[in-house]
Enzyme design. Sequence first.
Site, PDB file in Angstrom:
ATOM      1  N   ASN A 113       0.818  -1.224   0.000  1.00  0.00           N
ATOM      2  CA  ASN A 113       0.000   0.000   0.000  1.00  0.00           C
ATOM      3  C   ASN A 113       0.848   1.269   0.000  1.00  0.00           C
ATOM      4  O   ASN A 113       1.795   1.388   0.769  1.00  0.00           O
ATOM      5  CB  ASN A 113      -0.893   0.037   1.241  1.00  0.00           C
ATOM      6  CG  ASN A 113      -1.958  -1.051   1.225  1.00  0.00           C
ATOM      7  OD1 ASN A 113      -2.934  -0.958   0.487  1.00  0.00           O
ATOM      8  ND2 ASN A 113      -1.754  -2.101   2.018  1.00  0.00           N
ATOM      9  N   GLU A 232     -12.522  -7.639  -1.951  1.00  0.00           N
ATOM     10  CA  GLU A 232     -11.934  -7.587  -0.613  1.00  0.00           C
ATOM     11  C   GLU A 232     -12.951  -7.958   0.468  1.00  0.00           C
ATOM     12  O   GLU A 232     -14.150  -7.767   0.287  1.00  0.00           O
ATOM     13  CB  GLU A 232     -11.481  -6.163  -0.289  1.00  0.00           C
ATOM     14  CG  GLU A 232     -10.408  -5.597  -1.158  1.00  0.00           C
ATOM     15  CD  GLU A 232      -9.877  -4.301  -0.546  1.00  0.00           C
ATOM     16  OE1 GLU A 232      -8.791  -4.361   0.038  1.00  0.00           O
ATOM     17  OE2 GLU A 232     -10.536  -3.257  -0.637  1.00  0.00           O
TER      18      GLU A 232
HETATM   19  P1  C2E Z   1      -6.747  -1.731   3.167  1.00  0.00           P
HETATM   20  O1  C2E Z   1      -5.573  -1.438   2.303  1.00  0.00           O
HETATM   21  O2  C2E Z   1      -8.076  -1.605   2.545  1.00  0.00           O
HETATM   22  O3  C2E Z   1      -6.493  -3.195   3.750  1.00  0.00           O
HETATM   23  C1  C2E Z   1      -7.507  -4.141   3.959  1.00  0.00           C
HETATM   24  C2  C2E Z   1      -7.969  -4.135   5.412  1.00  0.00           C
HETATM   25  O4  C2E Z   1      -9.077  -5.016   5.552  1.00  0.00           O
HETATM   26  C3  C2E Z   1      -6.914  -4.653   6.377  1.00  0.00           C
HETATM   27  O5  C2E Z   1      -7.102  -3.948   7.605  1.00  0.00           O
HETATM   28  C4  C2E Z   1      -7.294  -6.121   6.544  1.00  0.00           C
HETATM   29  O6  C2E Z   1      -6.810  -6.705   7.721  1.00  0.00           O
HETATM   30  C5  C2E Z   1      -8.800  -5.999   6.541  1.00  0.00           C
HETATM   31  N1  C2E Z   1      -9.474  -7.236   6.124  1.00  0.00           N
HETATM   32  C6  C2E Z   1      -9.037  -8.187   5.272  1.00  0.00           C
HETATM   33  N2  C2E Z   1      -9.953  -9.168   5.119  1.00  0.00           N
HETATM   34  C7  C2E Z   1     -11.005  -8.837   5.889  1.00  0.00           C
HETATM   35  C8  C2E Z   1     -12.280  -9.458   6.166  1.00  0.00           C
HETATM   36  O7  C2E Z   1     -12.620 -10.528   5.634  1.00  0.00           O
HETATM   37  N3  C2E Z   1     -13.101  -8.813   7.024  1.00  0.00           N
HETATM   38  C9  C2E Z   1     -12.759  -7.630   7.616  1.00  0.00           C
HETATM   39  N4  C2E Z   1     -13.620  -7.080   8.471  1.00  0.00           N
HETATM   40  N5  C2E Z   1     -11.574  -7.017   7.382  1.00  0.00           N
HETATM   41  C10 C2E Z   1     -10.702  -7.607   6.528  1.00  0.00           C
HETATM   42  P2  C2E Z   1      -5.850  -3.391   8.442  1.00  0.00           P
HETATM   43  O8  C2E Z   1      -4.694  -4.343   8.363  1.00  0.00           O
HETATM   44  O9  C2E Z   1      -6.359  -3.013   9.789  1.00  0.00           O
HETATM   45  O10 C2E Z   1      -5.429  -2.098   7.642  1.00  0.00           O
HETATM   46  C11 C2E Z   1      -6.285  -0.991   7.582  1.00  0.00           C
HETATM   47  C12 C2E Z   1      -5.807   0.003   6.559  1.00  0.00           C
HETATM   48  O11 C2E Z   1      -4.574   0.601   6.966  1.00  0.00           O
HETATM   49  C13 C2E Z   1      -5.524  -0.594   5.182  1.00  0.00           C
HETATM   50  O12 C2E Z   1      -6.741  -0.761   4.468  1.00  0.00           O
HETATM   51  C14 C2E Z   1      -4.620   0.467   4.596  1.00  0.00           C
HETATM   52  O13 C2E Z   1      -5.372   1.557   4.125  1.00  0.00           O
HETATM   53  C15 C2E Z   1      -3.832   0.912   5.811  1.00  0.00           C
HETATM   54  N6  C2E Z   1      -2.521   0.216   5.833  1.00  0.00           N
HETATM   55  C16 C2E Z   1      -2.177  -0.956   6.420  1.00  0.00           C
HETATM   56  N7  C2E Z   1      -0.870  -1.228   6.214  1.00  0.00           N
HETATM   57  C17 C2E Z   1      -0.377  -0.204   5.479  1.00  0.00           C
HETATM   58  C18 C2E Z   1       0.920   0.107   4.938  1.00  0.00           C
HETATM   59  O14 C2E Z   1       1.909  -0.635   5.076  1.00  0.00           O
HETATM   60  N8  C2E Z   1       1.035   1.287   4.235  1.00  0.00           N
HETATM   61  C19 C2E Z   1      -0.036   2.123   4.045  1.00  0.00           C
HETATM   62  N9  C2E Z   1       0.167   3.241   3.348  1.00  0.00           N
HETATM   63  N10 C2E Z   1      -1.257   1.853   4.526  1.00  0.00           N
HETATM   64  C20 C2E Z   1      -1.438   0.701   5.228  1.00  0.00           C
HETATM   65 CA    CA Z   2      -4.918  -2.201   0.346  1.00  0.00          CA
HETATM   66 CA    CA Z   3      -8.687  -2.054   0.392  1.00  0.00          CA
END
Ligand code: C2E
Ligand code: CA
Ligand code: CA
Length: 275
Positions: A113, A232
């Site tokens: 990301n 997703e």
């Molecule tokens: P995102 O890029 O849309 O990542 C998908 C989010 O949905 C992730 O949350 C993931 O754990 C969650 N997810 C995946 N499958 C499911 C599911 O079946 N049900 C539900 N309820 N959730 C699911 P996470 O890991 O908490 O990350 C949240 C956001 O934080 C990400 O949304 C992204 O925007 C940001 N993020 C996380 N890591 C990075 C990174 O390394 N760099 C940047 N720039 N942003 C990051």
């Molecule tokens: Ca993503």
């Molecule tokens: Ca996403």
Amino acid sequence: AKRSGRGKVVVYTREMEEAAKRTTRVEQALRRAVAAEEVEPHFQPIVDLKTRQVIGFETLARWTDRDLGFVPPNVFIPIAEERGIIGPLSQLLLRKATETARNWPDELFLSFNLSPSQLVDQNTAEQILGIIAKTGFDPRRLEIEITETGLMTDPASAEKIVSELRAVGIRVSLDDFGTGQSSLGRLREFHFDKLKIDRAFVSSILEDKPSEHIIRAILAMCEGLGMDVVAEGIEEEGQASRLVQFGCGGGQGYLFGRPCDAEATMGYLREAYRS
Ligand code: C2E
Ligand code: CA
Ligand code: CA
Ligand code: CA
């Protein structure tokens, strides 16, 4: 209360002060954690919906601070952006993630990301290329996920970075499609290799007709534009089978696997490649 430029009165409440203090605490802890390389990439599988075979992993940042405990990325990523830490944080994560992913089977991609502020910084492409050159990760196995918000701040700058990345074979996907200020015009101006349908549509696909129609329209559009699609947030079997029925190629969600650290991901792959 303070008087601002044109005689308007701006009220600072106690809550705002508390929030600002919390943000600063997280900022300071995060600076230390990045310097100590304590933020870790976790990996969530992305599968071919039809065969259920894993085709790649999305990198998701995880941070447990000594004092603050677990801080979710939805909290620390925006603060990292706001306080100018996203560059070093992102570089740390990409280095660690590619060091891990280079040991996976060659056909698996790694997606990563990028934050909106990184798409206005002209050093971003060079930094990414520098890191994968150092870790020896094949650019053709790397995918960059960006959101529409990231494209809107400075479209010309974003375009330049995206084309520099695509020039070396890095693929670019449009993340969270269908949320925020989506505009179909963007799909004409930019060339994306992949589109990720936001969880909001997937989670309601079985319950409401509008979501179903929207998903089918997105799939038809991507087919015409020659873009791959990943849905997703798939949590239930019923959602997966509906998506396959509509012709959706890729899927991601708790149904197939939660984000795991490097070691658990290796275990997952050993299991997946056993047969
Ligand atoms: P995102 O890029 O849309 O990542 C998908 C989010 O949905 C992730 O949350 C993931 O754990 C969650 N997810 C995946 N499958 C499911 C599911 O079946 N049900 C539900 N309820 N959730 C699911 P996470 O890991 O908490 O990350 C949240 C956001 O934080 C990400 O949304 C992204 O925007 C940001 N993020 C996380 N890591 C990075 C990174 O390394 N760099 C940047 N720039 N942003 C990051
Ligand atoms: Ca993503
Ligand atoms: Ca996403
Ligand atoms: Ca999101």
